[in-house]
Structure formats: C-alpha cells, structure tokens
Write a protein that holds these residues in place. Structure first.
Motif, mmCIF file in Angstrom:
data_model
loop_
_atom_site.group_PDB
_atom_site.id
_atom_site.type_symbol
_atom_site.label_atom_id
_atom_site.label_comp_id
_atom_site.label_asym_id
_atom_site.label_seq_id
_atom_site.Cartn_x
_atom_site.Cartn_y
_atom_site.Cartn_z
ATOM 1 N N GLY A 9 -4.398 8.986 11.022
ATOM 2 C CA GLY A 9 -3.289 8.537 10.249
ATOM 3 C C GLY A 9 -2.366 7.719 10.763
ATOM 4 N N ALA A 10 -1.907 7.803 11.915
ATOM 5 C CA ALA A 10 -1.055 6.886 12.584
ATOM 6 C C ALA A 10 -1.503 5.304 12.608
ATOM 7 N N GLY A 11 -2.831 5.362 12.957
ATOM 8 C CA GLY A 11 -3.334 4.072 12.990
ATOM 9 C C GLY A 11 -3.648 3.276 11.817
ATOM 10 N N ILE A 12 -3.874 4.045 10.547
ATOM 11 C CA ILE A 12 -3.926 3.546 9.514
ATOM 12 C C ILE A 12 -2.445 3.058 9.051
ATOM 13 N N LEU A 13 -1.327 3.909 9.168
ATOM 14 C CA LEU A 13 -0.313 3.506 8.758
ATOM 15 C C LEU A 13 0.410 2.372 9.614
ATOM 16 N N ALA A 14 0.055 2.279 10.725
ATOM 17 C CA ALA A 14 0.454 1.155 11.590
ATOM 18 C C ALA A 14 -0.309 -0.338 10.958
ATOM 19 N N ILE A 15 -1.592 -0.275 10.766
ATOM 20 C CA ILE A 15 -2.243 -1.297 10.018
ATOM 21 C C ILE A 15 -1.989 -1.759 8.847
ATOM 22 N N ALA A 16 -1.491 -0.820 7.881
ATOM 23 C CA ALA A 16 -0.947 -0.959 6.718
ATOM 24 C C ALA A 16 0.595 -1.545 6.831
ATOM 25 N N GLY A 17 1.331 -1.217 7.577
ATOM 26 C CA GLY A 17 2.820 -1.567 7.835
ATOM 27 C C GLY A 17 2.711 -3.220 8.487
ATOM 28 N N TYR A 18 1.685 -3.265 9.453
ATOM 29 C CA TYR A 18 1.549 -4.689 9.939
ATOM 30 C C TYR A 18 1.192 -5.654 8.871
ATOM 31 N N PHE A 19 0.174 -5.493 7.901
ATOM 32 C CA PHE A 19 -0.159 -6.160 6.736
ATOM 33 C C PHE A 19 1.254 -6.430 5.858
ATOM 34 N N TYR A 20 1.833 -5.367 5.745
ATOM 35 C CA TYR A 20 3.004 -5.421 4.700
ATOM 36 C C TYR A 20 4.040 -6.274 5.309
ATOM 37 N N LEU A 21 4.346 -6.287 6.549
ATOM 38 C CA LEU A 21 5.467 -7.007 6.944
ATOM 39 C C LEU A 21 4.856 -8.729 7.154
ATOM 40 N N GLU A 22 3.587 -8.914 7.550
ATOM 41 C CA GLU A 22 2.942 -10.177 7.258
ATOM 42 C C GLU A 22 3.153 -10.790 6.172
ATOM 43 N N GLN A 23 2.784 -10.032 4.945
ATOM 44 C CA GLN A 23 3.087 -10.631 3.601
ATOM 45 C C GLN A 23 4.546 -10.992 3.318
ATOM 46 N N ARG A 24 5.443 -10.163 3.973
ATOM 47 C CA ARG A 24 6.965 -10.192 3.842
ATOM 48 C C ARG A 24 7.483 -11.448 4.268
ATOM 49 N N LYS A 26 5.670 -13.881 5.484
ATOM 50 C CA LYS A 26 5.167 -15.342 4.990
ATOM 51 C C LYS A 26 5.959 -15.622 3.445
ATOM 52 N N LYS A 27 6.438 -14.543 2.896
ATOM 53 C CA LYS A 27 7.256 -15.023 1.768
ATOM 54 C C LYS A 27 8.417 -15.534 2.278
ATOM 55 N N ILE A 28 9.083 -14.934 3.078
ATOM 56 C CA ILE A 28 10.321 -15.352 3.731
ATOM 57 C C ILE A 28 10.392 -16.947 4.134
ATOM 58 N N ILE A 29 9.094 -17.166 4.957
ATOM 59 C CA ILE A 29 8.952 -18.883 5.331
ATOM 60 C C ILE A 29 8.825 -19.507 4.254
ATOM 61 N N LYS A 30 8.088 -19.226 3.045
ATOM 62 C CA LYS A 30 7.891 -19.925 2.122
ATOM 63 C C LYS A 30 9.373 -20.142 1.275
ATOM 64 N N GLN A 31 10.157 -19.333 1.172
ATOM 65 C CA GLN A 31 11.478 -19.328 0.718
ATOM 66 C C GLN A 31 12.492 -19.942 1.518
#
Length: 160
Positions: A9-24, A26-31
């Motif tokens: 469960g912790a591993g799944i949360l860490a991976i999901a958090g990483y992908f969420y942060l990566e998308q965020r 990328k959005k900041i860099i684009k802006q």
C-alpha cells in the motif's frame, strides 16, 4: 493487517504521489515559460575584489509578470527559483543572482516583485559591455537576456 499489505500500500501511494508531482511540475515549467522578468530597482551598489578579479555587487528588485489569463502558482517545496543569469545580446554572461525563492504566486494578467535579489557582475565584462553599448546608439534594456534556473526535485532546468 499484515506487514506485506502495508508495504504494498505504501509503495502504491509513493508511486501515485510521484506521478502526481511529476505532472504538477511539468505544468509549472510550462506556465513559467510565459512569465516575464524585468529589473525594477537597483540598490546598494558595491565594488569588490575576489581572487584578483574585480566584481560589482548590488541588490535588484525583480518584477515577475504573468501575461496569461491563468493563475501562476509555484508553491511546491520541490520547486525552487534558484538563480537568474543575465546575458548581453552576444550571449556573454554579464552577471548572476542567487534567488532561492520557493513560493511564487502571480494572478492572471498581473505581476509580483521579488525585492533585494543579490546580483554579482564581473567588472571586466560589465565595462566591456558598457563601452560596447555606448558605441551602439540604439542600445536598450531589451538587449539584456534573462535566463532563469529552476530546481525541481533537485534537477535544474533552464528557462529563457
């Protein structure tokens, strides 16, 4: 609940958090590519010598302008505005400023000011560029190019 389920469960949360942060991020860099940076005020001019080289230091107030209709927000602890580099139109480095600002918010079609950013310029380069600018009658502040270094999760990105 077993230890195995907790670890999975912790591993799944860490991976999901990483992908969420990566998308965020990328959005900041684009802006950030749309944000314009302008010098506003010079303060505390000083000349010093370091390792036999003269340099000038001063504080600079920088105006960050968001010309878009979107709110610009870079408030992640993983994102830091690290440095600002100043170049002339021939791409010669004029100076640099260490900023280290972690939270930037700019409303749509608005601006914000970062006060007292310490800038250091190599005096030899500065004098050469000033003399060159005096020879060219149509020199203006738009001849100075500003490049921003943003640190995201420890990786530095250049934004011109």
């Amino acid at each position: 609940m077993s230890v195995k389920k907790i670890v999975i469960g912790a591993g799944i949360l860490a991976i999901a958090g990483y992908f969420y942060l990566e998308q965020r991020v990328k959005k900041i860099i684009k802006q950030f590519e749309f944000v314009k940076i302008y010098p506003v005020a010079f303060k505390k001019l000083d000349a010093k010598w370091n390792d036999g080289k003269p340099f000038v230091t001063f504080n600079l107030d920088l105006k960050l302008v968001n010309p878009t209709a979107q709110h610009f927000s870079a408030q992640l602890t993983a994102v830091t505005l690290k440095r600002i580099l100043f170049y002339d139109k021939k791409n010669m480095l004029l100076g640099s400023a260490n900023v280290n600002v972690k939270a930037i918010n700019i409303a749509p079609n608005s601006s914000t000011i970062i006060p007292n950013v310490p800038v250091q310029m190599d005096l030899q380069t500065a004098i050469t560029n000033v003399l060159g600018a005096l020879n060219v009658s149509n020199f203006n502040s738009s001849d100075i190019r500003i490049e921003v270094i943003v640190s995201i999760l420890g990786t530095e990105h250049k934004i011109s």
